[in-house]
Structure formats: C-alpha cells, structure tokens
Scaffold this motif. Structure first.
Motif, PDB file in Angstrom:
ATOM      1  N   PHE A  96     -25.010 -39.295   8.304  1.00 30.50           N
ATOM      2  CA  PHE A  96     -24.816 -40.845   8.626  1.00 30.50           C
ATOM      3  C   PHE A  96     -26.024 -41.511   8.482  1.00 30.50           C
ATOM      4  N   LYS A  97     -26.124 -42.691   8.099  1.00 33.68           N
ATOM      5  CA  LYS A  97     -27.369 -43.658   7.965  1.00 33.68           C
ATOM      6  C   LYS A  97     -27.946 -43.284   6.766  1.00 33.68           C
ATOM      7  N   ASN A  98     -27.656 -42.677   6.019  1.00 33.94           N
ATOM      8  CA  ASN A  98     -28.554 -42.398   4.662  1.00 33.94           C
ATOM      9  C   ASN A  98     -28.460 -43.426   3.779  1.00 33.94           C
ATOM     10  N   ASN A  99     -29.542 -44.005   3.232  1.00 37.26           N
ATOM     11  CA  ASN A  99     -29.601 -45.270   2.352  1.00 37.26           C
ATOM     12  C   ASN A  99     -29.037 -45.008   1.329  1.00 37.26           C
ATOM     13  N   ASP A 100     -28.673 -44.001   0.742  1.00 42.13           N
ATOM     14  CA  ASP A 100     -28.112 -43.948  -0.697  1.00 42.13           C
ATOM     15  C   ASP A 100     -26.817 -43.092  -0.433  1.00 42.13           C
ATOM     16  N   LEU A 101     -26.795 -41.598  -0.458  1.00 46.77           N
ATOM     17  CA  LEU A 101     -25.725 -40.700  -0.473  1.00 46.77           C
ATOM     18  C   LEU A 101     -25.842 -39.997   0.821  1.00 46.77           C
ATOM     19  N   GLY A 102     -24.486 -39.783   1.441  1.00 41.47           N
ATOM     20  CA  GLY A 102     -24.625 -38.729   2.713  1.00 41.47           C
ATOM     21  C   GLY A 102     -24.305 -37.325   1.768  1.00 41.47           C
ATOM     22  N   ALA A 103     -23.949 -37.185   1.003  1.00 38.38           N
ATOM     23  CA  ALA A 103     -24.074 -35.774   0.223  1.00 38.38           C
ATOM     24  C   ALA A 103     -23.716 -35.789  -1.022  1.00 38.38           C
ATOM     25  N   TRP A 104     -24.659 -35.349  -2.329  1.00 38.03           N
ATOM     26  CA  TRP A 104     -24.323 -35.251  -3.474  1.00 38.03           C
ATOM     27  C   TRP A 104     -24.103 -33.782  -3.640  1.00 38.03           C
ATOM     28  N   ILE A 105     -23.176 -33.346  -4.519  1.00 40.20           N
ATOM     29  CA  ILE A 105     -23.068 -31.754  -4.564  1.00 40.20           C
ATOM     30  C   ILE A 105     -22.501 -31.691  -5.715  1.00 40.20           C
ATOM     31  N   ARG A 106     -23.395 -30.885  -6.900  1.00 34.27           N
ATOM     32  CA  ARG A 106     -22.866 -30.348  -8.037  1.00 34.27           C
ATOM     33  C   ARG A 106     -22.264 -28.886  -7.987  1.00 34.27           C
ATOM     34  N   GLY A 107     -21.303 -28.622  -8.569  1.00 29.00           N
ATOM     35  CA  GLY A 107     -21.292 -27.021  -8.943  1.00 29.00           C
ATOM     36  C   GLY A 107     -19.753 -26.671  -8.266  1.00 29.00           C
ATOM     37  N   GLY A 108     -19.537 -25.582  -8.253  1.00 29.07           N
ATOM     38  CA  GLY A 108     -18.206 -25.047  -7.566  1.00 29.07           C
ATOM     39  C   GLY A 108     -18.063 -23.433  -7.816  1.00 29.07           C
ATOM     40  N   ASP A 109     -17.337 -22.800  -7.022  1.00 30.62           N
ATOM     41  CA  ASP A 109     -16.210 -23.297  -5.991  1.00 30.62           C
ATOM     42  C   ASP A 109     -17.171 -23.952  -4.743  1.00 30.62           C
ATOM     43  N   ILE A 110     -16.703 -24.939  -4.304  1.00 28.28           N
ATOM     44  CA  ILE A 110     -17.281 -25.527  -3.007  1.00 28.28           C
ATOM     45  C   ILE A 110     -16.284 -26.138  -2.146  1.00 28.28           C
ATOM     46  N   ILE A 111     -16.344 -25.803  -0.987  1.00 27.93           N
ATOM     47  CA  ILE A 111     -15.737 -26.485   0.045  1.00 27.93           C
ATOM     48  C   ILE A 111     -16.184 -27.032   1.228  1.00 27.93           C
ATOM     49  N   ILE A 112     -16.192 -28.360   1.553  1.00 22.47           N
ATOM     50  CA  ILE A 112     -16.546 -29.118   2.631  1.00 22.47           C
ATOM     51  C   ILE A 112     -15.598 -29.142   3.704  1.00 22.47           C
ATOM     52  N   GLN A 113     -15.853 -28.930   4.990  1.00 26.27           N
ATOM     53  CA  GLN A 113     -14.691 -28.865   5.802  1.00 26.27           C
ATOM     54  C   GLN A 113     -15.116 -29.332   7.229  1.00 26.27           C
ATOM     55  N   ASN A 114     -14.402 -29.817   8.104  1.00 29.16           N
ATOM     56  CA  ASN A 114     -14.940 -30.188   9.452  1.00 29.16           C
ATOM     57  C   ASN A 114     -16.031 -31.127   9.460  1.00 29.16           C
ATOM     58  N   SER A 115     -16.012 -32.193   8.790  1.00 25.99           N
ATOM     59  CA  SER A 115     -17.365 -32.725   8.224  1.00 25.99           C
ATOM     60  C   SER A 115     -17.348 -34.257   8.692  1.00 25.99           C
ATOM     61  N   GLY A 116     -18.340 -35.011   8.739  1.00 26.67           N
ATOM     62  CA  GLY A 116     -18.246 -36.417   9.129  1.00 26.67           C
ATOM     63  C   GLY A 116     -19.388 -37.255   8.473  1.00 26.67           C
ATOM     64  N   PHE A 117     -18.956 -38.298   7.859  1.00 26.54           N
ATOM     65  CA  PHE A 117     -19.668 -39.029   6.995  1.00 26.54           C
ATOM     66  C   PHE A 117     -19.568 -40.430   7.554  1.00 26.54           C
ATOM     67  N   ALA A 118     -20.867 -41.324   7.662  1.00 23.16           N
ATOM     68  CA  ALA A 118     -20.682 -42.562   8.343  1.00 23.16           C
ATOM     69  C   ALA A 118     -21.956 -43.389   8.108  1.00 23.16           C
ATOM     70  N   ASP A 119     -21.541 -44.719   7.636  1.00 23.07           N
ATOM     71  CA  ASP A 119     -22.753 -45.545   7.379  1.00 23.07           C
ATOM     72  C   ASP A 119     -23.641 -45.171   6.141  1.00 23.07           C
ATOM     73  N   ASN A 120     -23.180 -44.442   5.275  1.00 24.42           N
ATOM     74  CA  ASN A 120     -24.205 -43.970   4.132  1.00 24.42           C
ATOM     75  C   ASN A 120     -23.787 -45.059   2.833  1.00 24.42           C
ATOM     76  N   ALA A 121     -24.266 -45.408   1.893  1.00 23.45           N
ATOM     77  CA  ALA A 121     -24.054 -46.276   0.773  1.00 23.45           C
ATOM     78  C   ALA A 121     -22.750 -45.672   0.179  1.00 23.45           C
ATOM     79  N   VAL A 122     -22.869 -44.151   0.009  1.00 23.32           N
ATOM     80  CA  VAL A 122     -21.547 -43.633  -0.703  1.00 23.32           C
ATOM     81  C   VAL A 122     -21.629 -42.362   0.195  1.00 23.32           C
ATOM     82  N   GLY A 123     -20.660 -42.101   1.013  1.00 21.20           N
ATOM     83  CA  GLY A 123     -20.512 -41.058   1.785  1.00 21.20           C
ATOM     84  C   GLY A 123     -20.740 -39.666   1.108  1.00 21.20           C
ATOM     85  N   LEU A 124     -19.848 -39.406   0.353  1.00 19.46           N
ATOM     86  CA  LEU A 124     -19.931 -37.952  -0.557  1.00 19.46           C
ATOM     87  C   LEU A 124     -19.377 -38.097  -1.869  1.00 19.46           C
ATOM     88  N   SER A 125     -20.096 -37.543  -2.753  1.00 22.23           N
ATOM     89  CA  SER A 125     -19.907 -37.501  -4.059  1.00 22.23           C
ATOM     90  C   SER A 125     -20.142 -36.079  -4.831  1.00 22.23           C
TER      91      SER A 125
END
Length: 1202
Positions: free
Chosen positions: A693-722
């Motif tokens: 939360f409250k990250n000025n640009d990206l809550g998370a930027w993740i490149r690659g695979g296989d990747i699973i994000i689970q049980n997570s929360g994103f708030a008040d980011n310019a972009v929550g998750l990419s």
C-alpha cells in the motif's frame, strides 16, 4: 489574566500493577539463575586496562580476561586462547562498560563475548569505533581498512543483549499533532478585552471563539455573561486578556465567572500570566489547553488599567491545544517490560513518502497498559493503526535502543575522500566484517549506529563476507543467526550477505541508510532466511549503479567506457530495502516500509559477480525456484513495493557495451524449473499474503512465470499490480501468471498527511475529500494492470475506484503507451466489484499520460471475461471500442470504459517486415487497424501481433513497397482455428510460399511444406484444409489460410509441435506503395456477422465471486486479530435503517477505544473496518486458545530448527 475551566470534569482512573510487578520479579529471578554466563567462568582474570589511547593492545594466547571497567585503546587484537575477552556483568545491570578503539581484530582462536544466548548481558555495553579515514597514525588492515570489528577464520563473536520486542504494529491510529482535531494554536497582539475559546471536552475541537471588549463595551460584557450561563456542562473554557478588560467589566459578569466557572476575579495579575490544564478525550488521548497573556517589552497590568506615561512594548495573548508529551502509542505486542523511558522508538510512515517516519523518546507512563507507551513531543504526521478497507495499513513501530551499542564516532561534517561532493555529513562510520571459517558468530539484541563507509565497497554495518554455508550444512552445530539487531543511521547498507548461505536474520531493524539495506551481493547467496525484519528510509548511495539516483548515476562515471553517459532509468535507480540477488532465499513476515526505489527487489545474476566471479560459472538464478515468500509488507516506496525483474550487467565496460559493471540489465526473465534445468518441469513461484500500500508507482511489478499471487492486498498504489510475461514469441515456453483471493483498493480511507515530501495533494477517494496522491493529480490509478500476458485474475475483490474530473481511476486497466503485444488469453473470472468500484475497466483515451493512445499494445488491449463478472456477459471478450478486428454487430458498447464487449474466438498472428501494417477485416473495411510494430522505429525489422477474430477474413496492406519476405506465425491458435488472409502485392509479383514448424527447444524447422496454387478464391475456400494459395492479380491480393494443425499445451503461445508458420517470399520489380484497399473493397466486403452468438446478460449475482473472508485475509499475520468489540455481545439487531445495540462483557473498565459506524446497503456493521488487539485478558475474559502460526511453521521449515 488567563483562565482554563472545565465546567464539570469526570475522572476515573484505576489500574493494577501487581501482576506486572510480579512478572518483572520472575524475569529478574530467571536472569540471576541463568547458567553459563560467560563472565562467570572461573578461569577468567579481572582486567582493568584503563585508558591507553595510543597503545595497540594484544590479548595473546592463554590470556583470559574479564573486562570490568571502561577502557580506551589504539587498537585491540584478540589472538587464540578460548574466551579471551568477556565483558563483566552484574545482576542489577549497573556494570556499564565502554571501549573506545580504532578497531578490534579477532584472529583465529580469539573470542569476544558480551553475554550469551542463555545469559543476556544486563548492563550497558558500548564499543565506540573511533578515527578518521585520513588518520595516518593507524595503519589500514588488509581487507578491513579502518574503524572496524573483524572476525577472521577461527574467530568467535558472541554479543547478546537483553531480549526486547524489536518492532510491533500500531493498533490505533495517531493523527498528526496527536489529536484528531489537529489541535489549535493562536498568538495575537493588541486584542483588547477578554478573548475566549470554548473547546469540546470529548474531542478537543474548537467550538467557539470570540473577543469581548469589556474595556470599552458594557454590551460585550453582557454578551459574555449570557454566553457563560448558556454553555453546556463539561465544556472547556479558556480566556486570555489582551491589553485592558476592566473598564466596562460588569458585576454580573464577575458573578458569572464565579458561579459558572468557579473562578476568582483578581484585580491585579501584572507581568506574564499562563494557565495550562490537562484533559482526556473519549478516545483516551490526553491533551493540554494553554492560555497566556503578557505585555512584551514593557510593564502593564493585565486586568487593571494603569495609566503610564508613554508605555513601551505591546500586549500579546494566545491559546494552544495540543497533545505534547501526552500521546500514547497502542501496540500489538506487550512491550512495557522491555521498552523503557529514555528509549528511542521509530514510527513508520503510512503514506506515500517514507520521510514521514518519525523518531520519539519514550516517557514514563505508569498508567499505560502492557501494550502502551507514551512518547515525548507529538507526531507531525498521521500514522495509521487500523485495517482500512480490508487492508492492514498499521504503522510499524520499532525500538531503536539496545543495551549493547556499537557505533562509529563521527565528525561534524564531511571531509577528505568521503564522497563530499554528494554528502555534507561524515559517511566514514564503523563496520563489522565476518570472514569464512569463523568458529562461532551469533548476535542478538545489539544496536549498530553510525556504521558503514560510503567511500568503498565491503565496509558495511554487518557483513558476512564469503562465508559459505553457515548452518548445519557448513558444519556449524549452532547455525549462525542475527536476531533483534537495530541498525540505524548507517552510511552504507544495513546487513550484507555475501557469498554466504543458510544465515538466519530475524527481528532486525534497518533504518536510515545509504544504498541497499538488506543486501545479497553476488547472486550466489542461497538458503538464507529473513524473518520478521523491518527496513525503512532506504536512501540512494554511490557504491553500485543500482544504489544511485539520477544525479549520482550521471555524475559517477569512473567505470563506464570513455565518455559514455549512463541512462538513470534503465541502469540505476533501483535502491531497495531488500535486494535479493537469488530467488532461493526465504522471506517471511518482513516489512519494507520506505525506500527511494523498491521495497523488495528480486534481481537475477546470470553469472557470479564481484569477488565470487568465476567461483560459480553460471548461477542459473533465472531458472532457480523461489524460496518461501509469505506475509511480507511493502509500503511507502517511491518506485515499487515488490519488484521481480531484470538482471545486472556481468561484464566490464567496453566499446561494444560502455555501461558500468553491475548496472541494471533488462535481459533476465524469471522462469523457475526443477533443479534450475529448463528441460525439466516448471516450478510455480508462490507469493503468499503480500500487503502492498501507498507505493508511489507500483504496488508490485512481476515479470516471469509460473507465478501465483494469493491472499494479498493492494491499496493506494498508483498501479496495484502489473505482470509482465517471461518472454515473447517465439521464446516463451508457456509460462502462466495468476492472481487469486486478493483485494485491490484504489483509494482508501487512509487520506495521508499533506507534507513530509508528499508532492501531490488533491481531491479523491470515495468521499471526494482532499488526500495525498501518487505520481500526479491526473495520473490514471489502476488496481490490476494488464501489460502483455497471459495472466489470470480470479476470485478477487475491487473497491474504491472512483474517477474524478482530473483522472480516470479504474479497477482494471492497461499499461500506458504500450508498444508490446497483448494476448486474448488474458482472462478474468469470479471477480467482485464493491459499489465504490464505479469504473471497472478503462481502455484509455488520447490525452495526458495516454498521449495519442495509438501504439500497437494500446490498440490491441483485450481480456477474456470468462464468467461475465466484469462486463455482465459470460464468455465474452472486452476490447477497445475502436478496434473493429474483434467486433460484430451484436457487441455491447461500454462508453465509460472506451471499450466493447464481444463474443467470439480470438487469437493472434505475427508478421515481421519493416513497414507499417494496415489490416482490415472484410466485415468492416472502412475501419482498418494500423500497426507500427513493437520494435523501435527505424529497426531493421518489425513485429506485428494483431488480435484477430477467428473464422474471419482479413486483408493486409503496407505503407511502402511490398516486403520481399513475410513470415506469419500462428500465436495462441487452438487446433483447427483459422483465418483467411489476403496480402497486398504488385500484379507482377511471383511467390514461393511454404509452411513449417519452428521447434524452439531444438532451434530447428520441421514439417516444411510448399504451398500450391489454385485458380480462384472459391476453390481456395473449398480446399481450405490443404496448403494452397490464390493470387488475385487484378486486385493485388495474395490469399491463403492460416490454420492450426496441432493443439497447444497449457499457456504456450505455440502448439505442442512447435510454432506453426507460413513464410511468403515474393519477387517483383515494382517499387510502388502496396496498399490495395481501394481495389479490394467493395469486391471482398462482407456483411458484418457474429461467429459466436452474443450471450444474454447475467441475471443472477455471482455467489462465489471475490476474495473470501476479506477481513481475515489481508493483514499481517504476525499475531491474530479479531474484529471490533472482541468481547462484545449483540443485544439486538433490526433492519439496516435501525440501531444495533452492543454490550461489553467482562472487566471493570471500558476498552481503550471503540468505533461505531453507520451506513447504507452493504456498508453496515458487518463491514466494520476497525480492529482491537486480541488482548481479551485485559478485559477480564479468558485468553483464546493458542492458534497455529503459519509464519512460525514456515520458519521451522526454512531453517530446519525446532
């Protein structure tokens, strides 16, 4: 005269100290009985060397010393001989010892002990590392330099202070100034008469302010009387006289003063008058009300007019309401026994700026509970202590003080060769360096301050230098650990793990440092575990390109080739609180609470670097499975909370590549496989319970695979998750990316504080109030950003996405100004949108941030709405409204989204000439899609990846002469999917066309087959399963089918046999532009139609959509929490329009605070967002049964310790 009166004050304070006292006695008794205290060894000799600042002291073999008093040395060298130097202690902790020295060198067999794990040191032990970098009187030690503690092979360093809670979380918000009302302050000159302020006794809010000129106006005196007699009981009344107030002061007013306020009327209060009273709000927050009045630079009485000959000076008066020295921090953990008055604590920012972190000194607080402490002064910024909108935004509160302190003595300003062109302060601190084959190193509850040296690499506050395996695998019976350290105000990193494996770092604080804080150095560090650590205020440094900001990046050019100027955005600007250079490490319950760039950054070294270069020829970091990643928090970072992408350059600068060694490099792609072997099955990387939360640009930027994000929360980011894919056609191997059971909040009720280097302040949120903003007031906030794919977003919830006139805030959006391809295999399902998520998706419009919104990726933006939970239409595709390659007449327009919802089957094709491509579907020839290519303009070749509706026909045209060679690849085609394509060529063109399959793994081409000709388009359609083509010379269109003959596997772009392609080689003498649109249409025009019928809109709500148990999932799980009123009983409930009554159970005193919020619709008591700590025993209730702690289970799994 000044006066402060509360008309009726109720006060009831009761607390019990017997339990806390008995607990303290038991702890003390245990300390006295601890066995194996190192200073109790009878072999030790008392040692009182005194102060010998010019003597190099050597403790030789056979010398076993108990240091019993403070000492000063030039240097201290401890040679072999067992427990050579042990700090003496005593039961009451009063044997305080300080050593001042230039360095301490522990050689093979030497040992330094301060306490032990079973007998923590109780007194105050201080090691002051002194000296300047330019001091020639003390020679540098090879590999160590100056101002250090060095542990060589065979050496022992055991430092163990009193165990203390290292850091906790607020359980109640503290507002800026300490008061929710913001306090009140007024200073005014020449305000004649009685100045009066009325404050609310429950909140400290100002209710009335006025001036009554009782010197010149009897009417004002009468009005004052009426006001006093009509005030409700309990109000706080503050009065201060400016200049004179007596001449027209009525007897009735004096009587009101006495009867209503209980105040005496004094005729003479000359000089300076000041009154201050303390009160407590209903929330339990203490505050002071102060009134003052005086004559500055002269003499005059304040309540009696005195005629003086030409009095000098001027009258002044004022009021102040504040919580100075009265703010109490409510914490998750019981800290009263270990956090003491005089200790320094740190409260982290819960806003966009990391610079809102604040330090405080603790004050005595006998009335505080075991989970409370009182701070000196008052906060300047809001610090959240709540779960807001479902996301845990509670501020971390860290204890900086320890009873073992190691610090560097510093100069008042920068000097010499210490990077003074960049820093005004001294950056030559102390450092601790541990070398391989040490005998034993364990550090717990030690404070490191003013450590690290910015001038050169390898001089860090704590540095495990090429130690290899330091756990059981390395032969250590007691695995090496660092526990409960406080590393703050450092000058080069916090803790460096360099070519070291199996180290446990837990409960450690890294605060206010230059360069990466928790730092894995060479890319070969593995199996290290970071558990419950906190890092914040990580600022740029100079050592590596990735440490530097823009200024440092372009200024430091010693290691680039010749006159090359680095690019800050692509080579630098990556300073991170956790810099993880190999994925095979464990991160459990950590907090990255403020960095100039990223909170946690996983970076990938293709070969070992630095001093490890050549030890491991190929790290295979990109292929290495991810260790445990669970319950980590990232917030208040400028660039990104979590960043998984990029590598570092592993070659020196040269003419071919002038960039500096170890600068950022964009070639790495995380694709984990079993045993780091690309021929073996993929291993899914799981990001579990990430709070961002409250990250000025990206809550998370993740490149690659296989990747699973689970049980997570994103708030008040310019972009929550990419997400970004691990590669593009034809290199992609079929990776997948998935998000499930997660919560996205666009703009929460955490409105922040205007200040502390927050740049933007404007209207936003669901309530349309002023708040801090990321990036810019106009920046289009997005919860989940689609970049390329394939990604899968499922069973997640969105709330708080409300556009404003200045910006489009959307739950789902797309990467801005996107040149890259997007796949229609991006799919969304089982999503829930709260009523406050008013803009579910947005495809952009020309304007600020989007520019012309006309790049290839912009135009091909699309996702598959699997169940209709986004658009309301099951099994449809949502794309951009002006893309007619994907439409049919029954599509549903989504004007607010600038989108359209259509049914059909969609795939991609790829061509690779070096021209702009115009592609028209025969259903909509007047609406071609023009693509410029995904490669940079001017590149020797281009790639185009338009999304096409299957079972349709298309014509392709160029903005120049027809390319000699075109390769069309079938991307995301399922078996038997087809499109008919017509390529524009001059009438004299001749062709060689063949189909093949590109085997990516073996880099060979199979099933090479030539295409034959047919005499008409009708014949071609009749023989579409065969490899045939038809050239319409009159129109200039070369027709053939793109048809998939094999099925795909998983998420691969291509078939199980490889990538099916059609290659066209043409011969022509024409140099004319090949655009056949005018001749192709209307001849090949068709009536628009749907291949797949449009479904009916969804009528039933989705019962299984959204993240389940939102209020339980999305906050840190360090200790359990329960909803508001953990000991409450619902006495009666009515409709949503009625009142719900609650009763409190157990205990004689009420909770420290409660909150009751009203709402409509879904916003009723069931969505109450405030929480209380699970401290039921404080209210006379039985404590809950112990619950299994997943974080502790994972810690045991990671370390093998029980």
């Amino acid at each position: 005269m000044v006066s402060i009166i509360e008309k009726k004050l109720y006060s009831c304070i009761s607390f019990c100290v017997t339990h806390s006292l008995s607990i303290f006695w038991r702890i003390s008794s245990q300390l006295l009985c601890f066995p194996n205290c190192p200073d109790h060894n009878p072999s030790l000799s008392s040692w009182n060397p005194g102060h010998q600042p010019d003597k190099a002291v050597v403790v030789k073999r056979g010398h076993l010393f108990r240091l019993e008093s403070s000492a000063t040395f030039l240097s201290l060298t401890i040679q072999s001989g067992g427990k050579n130097v042990v700090f003496a202690d005593n039961p009451d902790g009063s044997n305080n010892i300080t050593i001042r020295t230039h360095h301490i060198l522990i050689e093979d067999g030497g040992a330094l002990h301060i306490g032990s794990p079973k007998c923590p040191y109780r007194s105050l032990a201080t090691i002051a590392l002194r000296g300047r970098s330019d001091d020639k009187a003390v020679a540098e030690v090879p590999g160590l330099g100056r101002k250090f503690i060095g542990v060589m092979g065979g050496g022992t360093l055991e430092l163990h202070g009193i165990e203390r809670v290292s850091w906790s979380l607020l359980t109640r918000s503290i507002p800026a100034s300490g008061l929710a009302t913001g306090g009140y302050a007024l200073q005014k000159n020449f305000s004649r008469g009685i100045n009066l302020r009325v404050f609310d006794q429950d909140t400290s809010a100002l209710l009335f302010d006025g001036r009554f000129d009782t010197h010149d106006s009897r009417n004002d005196s009468w009005r004052l009387t009426q006001l006093l007699r009509t005030l409700p009981a309990g109000r706080i009344v503050a009065l201060a006289v400016g200049d004179s107030a007596v001449k027209s002061f009525l007897d009735e007013t004096k009587k009101a003063f006495k009867e209503v306020l209980g105040s005496r009327f004094n005729l003479n209060t000359g000089g300076r008058a000041l009154a201050r009273c303390n009160f407590t709000t209903v929330d339990g927050v203490g505050f002071s009300v102060t009134a003052h009045s005086e004559w500055k630079n002269g003499e005059i009485s304040h309540f009696v007019l005195i005629i003086l000959p030409c009095p000098t000076g001027y009258p002044t008066m004022g009021f102040q309401v504040d919580a100075v020295d009265q703010v109490v921090l409510n914490l998750q953990d019981e800290v009263q026994q270990s956090w003491k008055p005089g200790d320094v604590v740190l409260v982290a920012s819960t806003d966009y700026s990391m610079h809102q972190a604040e330090e405080f000194t603790l004050l005595p607080c006998p009335e505080c509970s075991s989970r409370q402490v009182r701070i000196q002064g008052k906060p300047r910024y809001n610090h959240v202590g709540e779960i807001i909108d479902g996301v845990d935004m509670r501020a971390e509160v860290a204890l900086l003080s320890r009873n073992i302190l190691i610090y560097g003595e510093m100069e008042n300003s920068c000097y010499g060769n210490n990077k003074c062109q960049f820093f005004s302060h001294d950056t030559f601190g102390g450092h601790i360096k541990i070398f391989a084959n040490f005998s034993s190193v364990h550090l717990s509850h030690v404070e490191l301050k003013n450590m690290g040296q910015q001038r050169e690499k390898g001089r860090y506050p704590l540095h495990f230098h090429m130690c290899g395996d330091v756990d059981q695998k390395g032969g250590y019976r007691e695995p090496t650990y660092v526990d409960g350290l406080s590393i703050h105000h450092s000058f080069s990193r916090c803790l460096t793990v360099h070519a070291t494996n199996g180290l446990l770092v837990k409960n450690t604080i890294g605060y206010d440092t230059l360069g990466h804080c928790f730092f894995l150095e060479d890319g070969i560090e593995q199996r290290n575990t970071f558990y419950h650590n906190l890092g914040l205020l990580t600022q740029p440094g100079t050592l590596l390109p990735t440490d530097r900001n823009e200024t440092l990046c372009t200024s430091i050019r010693d290691n680039v080739h010749k006159s090359y100027i680095p690019s800050p955005s692509t080579e630098c600007k990556a300073v991170s609180t956790f810099w993880i250079a190999n994925p095979n490490n464990n991160l459990i319950s950590n907090a990255a609470a403020g960095s100039q760039d990223a909170g946690i950054w996983f970076v990938f070294h293709r070969s070992s670097t630095g001093d490890s270069h050549g030890l491991v020829p190929e790290t295979r970091a990109e292929l290495t499975p991810l260790g445990i990643f669970y319950n980590n928090r990232v917030h208040s970072n400028f660039k990104a909370g979590l960043f998984i992408d990029k590598g570092v350059k592993t070659t020196k600068a040269n003419a071919a590549d002038p960039r500096e060694y170890l600068c950022l490099d964009n070639t790495a792609r995380f694709r984990p496989h079993q045993n780091s072997d690309p021929t073996r099955p993929r291993v899914t990387a799981v990001i579990d319970t990430l709070i961002s939360f409250k990250n000025n640009d990206l809550g998370a930027w993740i490149r690659g695979g296989d990747i699973i994000i689970q049980n997570s929360g994103f708030a008040d980011n310019a972009v929550g998750l990419s997400f970004a894919s691990d590669g593009s056609y034809p290199k992609d191997e079929g990776s997948s990316q998935e998000v499930t059971q997660s919560l996205f909040v666009g703009e929460s009720q955490n409105r922040g504080t205007n200040g502390g280097q927050n740049k933007y302040w404007g209207v936003g949120g669901t309530d349309g109030r002023m708040r801090t903003l990321p990036r810019n007031r106009t920046f289009p906030i997005r919860g989940f950003q689609i970049y390329d794919g394939p990604v899968r977003l499922t069973r997640s919830t969105f709330r708080g996405f409300v556009p404003t006139p200045e910006r489009n805030t959307s739950a789902v959006g797309f990467n801005l100004k996107n040149t890259w391809q997007l796949t229609p295999r991006n799919n969304l399902s089982q999503l829930s949108f709260h009523p406050t998520a008013t803009l579910r998706a947005f495809f952009g419009r020309p304007g600020q941030w989007f520019e012309e919104n006309d790049l290839d990726g912009d135009k091909n933006s699309i996702f598959h709405d699997v169940d209709g939970s986004v658009s309301g239409y099951r099994d449809t595709y949502v794309g951009r409204a002006d893309n007619y390659l994907i439409q049919h007449p029954n599509c549903v327009q989504m004007p607010r989204w600038n989108g359209v919802t259509c049914s059909g089957r969609y795939s991609q094709t790829q061509g690779a000439p070096s021209l702009s491509l115009s592609i028209s579907r025969d259903d909509y020839p007047a609406a071609p899609l023009v693509l410029r290519g995904i490669n940079s303009q001017g590149a020797s070749s281009q790639q185009y990846q338009p999304v096409l509706m299957m079972s349709k026909s298309y014509t392709l045209h160029w903005n120049g002469p027809a390319p000699r060679e075109v390769v069309l690849s079938l991307i995301n085609f399922d078996k038997d999917d087809w499109v008919l394509v017509g390529l524009c060529y001059p009438p004299d063109a001749t062709f060689q066309i063949m189909g093949d399959i590109n085997d990516r793994q073996r880099n060979i081409f199979d099933d090479i087959t030539d295409y034959g000709t047919v005499s008409s388009l009708a014949e071609l359609k009749a023989r579409q399963t065969e490899r045939k083509y038809f050239f319409d010379q009159n129109v200039g269109l070369l027709w053939f089918y793109l048809r998939a003959r094999h099925g795909r596997d998983g998420h691969s772009y291509c078939s199980t046999k490889g990538c099916e392609r059609v290659k066209v080689t043409s011969t022509t003498s024409s140099k004319q532009t090949c655009n056949c649109t005018r001749t192709a249409y209307p001849k090949y025009s068709k009536k628009p139609s749907a291949v797949v019928p449009m479904p009916a809109p969804n009528r039933q709500p989705c019962n299984d959509c959204g993240a389940q148990q939102v209020s339980e999932h999305f906050f840190s799980q360090v200790t359990a929490f329960v909803p508001l009123f953990p000991h409450a009983r619902l006495l009666s409930t009515f409709t949503t329009e009625s009142l719900a009554m609650w009763g409190l159970l157990g205990g004689s005193s009420s909770p420290p605070w409660v909150s009751l919020q009203a709402g409509q619709g879904d916003d009723v008591l069931g969505l109450q967002e405030r929480y209380l700590p699970l401290a039921l025993e404080s209210y006379g209730c039985s404590p809950p049964a112990p619950q299994t702690r997943k974080d502790l289970e994972l810690l045991r799994k990671a370390t093998g310790l029980q």
